[in-house]
Each structure stands twice: as C-alpha cells, then as structure tokens.
Motif scaffolding. Structure first.
Motif, short mmCIF file in Angstrom:
data_model
loop_
_atom_site.label_atom_id
_atom_site.label_comp_id
_atom_site.label_asym_id
_atom_site.label_seq_id
_atom_site.Cartn_x
_atom_site.Cartn_y
_atom_site.Cartn_z
N LYS A 1 -3.71 9.34 11.84
CA LYS A 1 -4.66 10.18 11.13
C LYS A 1 -4.25 10.38 9.67
N ALA A 2 -2.96 10.69 9.46
CA ALA A 2 -2.49 10.94 8.09
C ALA A 2 -2.51 9.66 7.26
N TRP A 3 -2.09 8.54 7.85
CA TRP A 3 -2.12 7.25 7.14
C TRP A 3 -3.55 6.92 6.72
N SER A 4 -4.51 7.11 7.63
CA SER A 4 -5.91 6.85 7.31
C SER A 4 -6.37 7.72 6.15
N TYR B 1 -4.50 9.04 3.67
CA TYR B 1 -3.92 8.62 2.39
C TYR B 1 -4.47 7.26 1.94
N VAL B 2 -4.75 6.35 2.88
CA VAL B 2 -5.36 5.07 2.51
C VAL B 2 -6.76 5.30 1.96
N THR B 3 -7.53 6.17 2.61
CA THR B 3 -8.87 6.48 2.12
C THR B 3 -8.81 7.13 0.75
N LEU B 4 -7.87 8.04 0.56
CA LEU B 4 -7.68 8.68 -0.74
C LEU B 4 -7.32 7.64 -1.79
N GLY B 5 -6.42 6.73 -1.45
CA GLY B 5 -6.00 5.70 -2.40
C GLY B 5 -7.13 4.77 -2.77
N ARG B 6 -7.94 4.42 -1.80
CA ARG B 6 -9.08 3.56 -2.11
C ARG B 6 -10.09 4.27 -2.99
N GLY B 7 -10.30 5.55 -2.71
CA GLY B 7 -11.23 6.32 -3.53
C GLY B 7 -10.78 6.46 -4.97
N ARG B 8 -9.47 6.47 -5.17
CA ARG B 8 -8.92 6.58 -6.52
C ARG B 8 -8.76 5.23 -7.21
N GLY B 9 -9.07 4.16 -6.48
CA GLY B 9 -8.91 2.83 -7.05
C GLY B 9 -7.49 2.33 -7.01
N VAL B 10 -6.64 2.99 -6.24
CA VAL B 10 -5.23 2.59 -6.16
C VAL B 10 -5.07 1.40 -5.21
N LEU B 11 -5.87 1.37 -4.13
CA LEU B 11 -5.78 0.32 -3.13
C LEU B 11 -7.06 -0.51 -3.09
N PRO B 12 -6.96 -1.81 -2.97
CA PRO B 12 -8.14 -2.65 -2.81
C PRO B 12 -8.83 -2.37 -1.47
N GLU B 13 -10.13 -2.49 -1.45
CA GLU B 13 -10.90 -2.24 -0.24
C GLU B 13 -10.63 -3.29 0.83
N ASP B 14 -10.26 -4.52 0.44
CA ASP B 14 -10.16 -5.60 1.41
C ASP B 14 -8.79 -5.75 2.07
N TRP B 15 -7.83 -4.88 1.71
CA TRP B 15 -6.55 -4.95 2.40
C TRP B 15 -6.71 -4.46 3.83
N VAL C 1 6.59 5.87 7.74
CA VAL C 1 7.52 6.17 6.65
C VAL C 1 6.78 6.80 5.47
N LEU C 2 5.52 6.43 5.25
CA LEU C 2 4.73 7.10 4.21
C LEU C 2 4.51 8.56 4.57
N VAL C 3 4.04 8.81 5.77
CA VAL C 3 3.73 10.18 6.20
C VAL C 3 4.99 11.03 6.19
N ASP C 4 6.10 10.49 6.69
CA ASP C 4 7.35 11.25 6.71
C ASP C 4 7.85 11.54 5.29
N SER C 5 7.68 10.60 4.38
CA SER C 5 8.11 10.82 2.99
C SER C 5 7.35 11.99 2.38
N VAL C 6 6.04 12.01 2.59
CA VAL C 6 5.22 13.11 2.06
C VAL C 6 5.64 14.43 2.68
N ALA D 1 0.83 -1.21 0.00
CA ALA D 1 0.00 0.00 0.00
C ALA D 1 0.86 1.26 0.00
N CYS D 2 1.90 1.27 0.82
CA CYS D 2 2.79 2.43 0.89
C CYS D 2 3.44 2.70 -0.46
N THR D 3 3.88 1.63 -1.12
CA THR D 3 4.51 1.76 -2.44
C THR D 3 3.52 2.32 -3.46
N LEU D 4 2.32 1.77 -3.49
CA LEU D 4 1.31 2.24 -4.44
C LEU D 4 0.93 3.68 -4.17
#
Length: 253
Positions: free
Chosen positions: A232-235, A237-251, A186-191, A26-29
């Motif tokens: 909070k930030a991870w949630s 970006y994950v929600t954003l990714g799911r909304g864009r179809g980048v992340l599967p809902e079931d992960w 590491v995702l949040v810090d990278s951003v 997920a972080c990579t995607l």
C-alpha cells in the motif's frame, strides 16, 4: 540490458533483473524527491540465486537515474555488467557484506539524513521506536562507531557485524543504513525510520519521551499485515512520484 532486451525474447531471469533495475531506480528517485537521499547515498537489490547486486554507479546523479544506468556487481565489488567506463560506488561493500551476512535481506539503502544522524552526536539520547511502524526496529537501532566511509571489505564486514540481526543502524556522524526484504520495503522503511527520528526530536522538545512499550509493540505487530502495508505504501509513493513527474508512467514497478 536494454528496454528492447527486457521486452523481446527475455528469459525469466532477464525479466526479473529488469524489474529490479526499475525498482532500484524508482526507489532512488523517490528517496531523492522526498529529501532523504541527496547527491550521495545508494540503494541496492540482491539478484536472486546469485551473489550479485543491482546498484547505481558512483557518479550518476541520484535525481536522474534510469534502469539502464544501473550496474550489476558481485559480492567482491567487481563490475559484472554496466555502461562502459563507470565505477561502482565507493561504499559498495556496505551493501555486499550485509547481503552476504544476511540471507533474509534483499535490499539495502544508505543515505545521510541529518536529523536522524544527530542521535549519534549527543550523550544519553539513543534513537528509540516511538511511532507505531517503528516496531520494525524493536530489536534495536545499533550505532556503528566508525564514521568513515565503508570503502573496504573489512569495513563492510565490521558494519554488517554492528547491524547483526537488526533492520537498521546509524553510522556515527555519517548516516543511516536500512535493510529489508525487498526494494519496496526498503523505501517504506527508510521513510518510516526518518519520520520516527523526527518525531522523537519533536517529542523531546515538549517533555519526557515515552518510547513504545513491549506490550504496545507486541499488540501492533500482531495487528500488522506487513506485506499489505508495504504494498500500500509503495503504491502511494510510486503514484506520488508519477504525479510529480519523478517516475515514468511505463516503468513496471
């Protein structure tokens, strides 16, 4: 490990590895979708209690990655588990030697963001913390002088020595390394690292840059609940990714 293995008769260690695999994928995607990580670069996570990491393979596209695509490698860069015929990334030692040297670090990201890298290409303009969440790098953002690929244990050890106790570094004319306590962190810090670099570039076009003072850093640190902020930030970006179809809902991330 497969999805079936993860959900049927898995041990606690299996379940934890599966969650780490999903988080690393997920972080990579997400980093790819956000424009930080392109066709190269990688994210790794330490497997608790083992001198081993979860990391993607050398040739797997960063824009299409699943938990089953990831490898388990030991700290000597040797493949322990993964799809047949795949190889670890050539810079695996960047990850393993940092994790070997830093027991407080559990996840590492390496990417090549041009607007952050430019700070290694000019004289007398070091990247400084100028945004509030850049207090994460108040103890310094070292520059590793060797621009080459970190493709040997010796080069990995040299880079880990440059990082020292810092939480990020720039590799001259090459890219960035972010070290953190977890994959979400590491995702949040990278951003935030890239946002801080971009803010400094913009500020320098307007006038003299005013980095955060020691007092400002201390005050903001005292008010910051890092665990809450990272969650909070991870949630987000994950929600954003799911909304864009980048992340599967079931992960389960």
């Amino acid at each position: 490990m497969s999805v079936m293995t993860a959900k049927q008769g898995a041990t606690a260690d299996d379940a934890h590895e599966w969650k780490l695999r999903q988080q690393v994928a997920a972080c990579t995607l997400l980093l790819n979708d956000l424009g930080l990580l392109g066709y190269s670069g990688h994210v790794s996570a330490r497997l608790p209690g083992r001198d081993a990491i979860v990391i993607q393979s050398r040739d797997q596209p960063r824009a299409k990655l699943g938990p089953d695509d990831l490898l388990v490698c030991d700290f000597d860069g040797k493949l322990i588990a993964g799809p047949n015929g795949v190889k670890p990334p050539s810079e695996i030692f960047l990850h393993t030697e940092i994790l070997r040297a830093r027991r407080d670090v559990n996840a590492v990201a390496h990417f090549h963001h041009d607007r952050a890298t430019v700070f290694t290409m000019v004289e007398n303009l070091a990247l400084k913390p100028i945004k509030n969440h850049a207090v994460r790098w108040a103890n310094g953002i070292p520059v590793h002088a060797d621009p080459g690929h970190v493709n040997t244990p010796a080069r990995g050890r040299a880079l880990a020595a440059t990082l020292g106790s810092a939480n990020a570094l720039l590799i001259r004319a090459h890219g960035q390394v972010i070290a953190a306590e977890s994959v979400p962190a590491v995702l949040v810090d990278s951003v935030n690292f890239v946002e801080n670099a971009e803010a400094m570039i913009l500020a320098s076009q307007l006038g003299r840059v005013l980095p955060l003072t020691a007092t400002e850093i201390a005050d903001f640190r005292a008010s910051l609940d890092r665990n809450h902020f990272v969650g909070k930030a991870w949630s987000y970006y994950v929600t954003l990714g799911r909304g864009r179809g980048v992340l599967p809902e079931d992960w389960e991330i």
